[in-house]
Design a protein around this motif. Structure first.
Motif, PDB file in Angstrom:
ATOM      1  N   ASP A  34      83.026 -37.862  68.379  1.00 39.57           N
ATOM      2  CA  ASP A  34      84.134 -38.293  68.078  1.00 39.57           C
ATOM      3  C   ASP A  34      84.163 -39.765  68.546  1.00 39.57           C
ATOM      4  O   ASP A  34      85.199 -40.762  67.203  1.00 39.57           O
ATOM      5  CB  ASP A  34      85.289 -37.539  69.206  1.00 39.57           C
ATOM      6  N   SER A  35      83.853 -40.891  69.129  1.00 43.55           N
ATOM      7  CA  SER A  35      84.064 -41.826  69.477  1.00 43.55           C
ATOM      8  C   SER A  35      83.299 -42.806  67.833  1.00 43.55           C
ATOM      9  O   SER A  35      84.163 -43.721  67.922  1.00 43.55           O
ATOM     10  CB  SER A  35      82.861 -42.147  70.424  1.00 43.55           C
ATOM     11  N   ILE A  38      86.018 -42.259  65.241  1.00 46.53           N
ATOM     12  CA  ILE A  38      87.124 -43.300  65.669  1.00 46.53           C
ATOM     13  C   ILE A  38      87.010 -44.909  64.890  1.00 46.53           C
ATOM     14  O   ILE A  38      86.875 -45.769  64.225  1.00 46.53           O
ATOM     15  CB  ILE A  38      88.023 -43.598  66.302  1.00 46.53           C
ATOM     16  N   MET A  39      85.298 -45.400  65.513  1.00 47.35           N
ATOM     17  CA  MET A  39      85.298 -46.792  64.943  1.00 47.35           C
ATOM     18  C   MET A  39      85.117 -47.266  63.591  1.00 47.35           C
ATOM     19  O   MET A  39      85.321 -47.787  63.336  1.00 47.35           O
ATOM     20  CB  MET A  39      83.843 -47.158  66.096  1.00 47.35           C
ATOM     21  N   LEU A  42      87.641 -47.374  62.032  1.00 48.74           N
ATOM     22  CA  LEU A  42      88.042 -48.917  62.113  1.00 48.74           C
ATOM     23  C   LEU A  42      87.445 -49.328  61.405  1.00 48.74           C
ATOM     24  O   LEU A  42      88.070 -50.272  60.965  1.00 48.74           O
ATOM     25  CB  LEU A  42      87.727 -49.546  63.557  1.00 48.74           C
TER      26      LEU A  42
ATOM     27  N   ASN B  27      84.339 -48.641  75.992  1.00 43.81           N
ATOM     28  CA  ASN B  27      83.985 -47.719  75.490  1.00 43.81           C
ATOM     29  C   ASN B  27      82.234 -47.054  75.270  1.00 43.81           C
ATOM     30  O   ASN B  27      81.848 -46.103  76.129  1.00 43.81           O
ATOM     31  CB  ASN B  27      84.970 -47.529  73.950  1.00 43.81           C
ATOM     32  N   SER B  44      86.003 -42.048  77.556  1.00 50.32           N
ATOM     33  CA  SER B  44      86.417 -42.120  76.225  1.00 50.32           C
ATOM     34  C   SER B  44      87.746 -42.249  75.469  1.00 50.32           C
ATOM     35  O   SER B  44      88.317 -42.680  74.380  1.00 50.32           O
ATOM     36  CB  SER B  44      84.936 -40.961  75.705  1.00 50.32           C
ATOM     37  N   LEU B  48      88.731 -45.451  74.263  1.00 47.55           N
ATOM     38  CA  LEU B  48      88.739 -45.111  72.743  1.00 47.55           C
ATOM     39  C   LEU B  48      90.870 -45.778  72.372  1.00 47.55           C
ATOM     40  O   LEU B  48      90.635 -46.542  70.616  1.00 47.55           O
ATOM     41  CB  LEU B  48      88.149 -44.329  72.147  1.00 47.55           C
ATOM     42  N   VAL B  55      93.309 -52.922  67.794  1.00 53.91           N
ATOM     43  CA  VAL B  55      92.943 -53.195  66.266  1.00 53.91           C
ATOM     44  C   VAL B  55      93.215 -52.959  64.855  1.00 53.91           C
ATOM     45  O   VAL B  55      93.672 -53.969  64.069  1.00 53.91           O
ATOM     46  CB  VAL B  55      91.246 -52.530  65.891  1.00 53.91           C
TER      47      VAL B  55
END
Lengths: 80, 111
Positions: A34-35, A38-39, A42, B27, B44, B48, B55
């Protein structure tokens, strides 16, 4: 300047990928995925600002929606 | 006059972007270094959501008022709604899978 920020976010996604490979339980891998998702969302938005292409932001909206459904279904399928 | 306003806008945008990348790096370090599953989930969720919203705010300030900033505001509202729901679902199913926290003193959920 935007290139440096994109590279730093990619390095941070690579550090999070360590937890996907070597997670003790399965839910660690789901949270780390999940992390990473999302990165990359971005990174997609920053690439759209860098190349001046509007179509990447529509892709980012659909990607966020699919990521949410994806995480919920994986947690419900593997959990109890 | 117009030149100084554009320079000020770029400075504010890059402050937002650098703050967001700091939260994203924290993170990643938290996902590596924390010893327990629930501590990793804590790092997280909070870092996050802070990093991603910072951003996207930097991108809005860098872009100005247009259709692109409207779509970015839609992405921010969507992330604010869905990311706590996803993290809460993961924690709920993991607790029912009988993953207990280390060094727990008092369990309030167990009857």
């Amino acid at each position: 300047m935007i290139e440096i920020i994109i590279i730093v976010i990619l390095i941070s996604a690579l550090l999070t990928f360590y937890r996907v490979i070597k997670g003790p339980t399965l839910f660690d891998r789901i949270a780390a995925a999940d992390s990473i998702g999302i990165m990359f969302l971005l990174v997609l938005v920053l690439l759209s600002i860098y190349f001046q292409r509007q179509i990447f932001i529509d892709v980012a909206i659909v990607y966020a929606l699919l990521l949410f459904v994806d995480v919920l279904i994986m947690a419900k399928f593997f959990g109890r | 006059m117009i030149n100084s306003i554009s320079i000020l806008r770029e400075i504010i945008a890059y402050v937002f972007l650098i703050t967001g990348t700091y939260f994203l790096i924290s993170n990643a370090i938290g996902m590596i270094r924390f010893p327990d599953f629930y501590l990793r989930l804590h790092a997280s969720s909070k870092c996050l959501i802070a990093g991603s919203i910072s951003v996207l705010m930097g991108c809005i300030v860098l872009e100005g008022i247009s259709y692109i900033s409207l779509k970015l505001i839609i992405i921010i509202i969507f992330l604010l709604i869905t990311n706590p729901v996803a993290i809460h679902a993961i924690a709920h199913f993991a607790y029912n899978y009988s993953i207990k926290p280390q060094k727990i003193v008092k369990n309030d959920i167990k009857q």
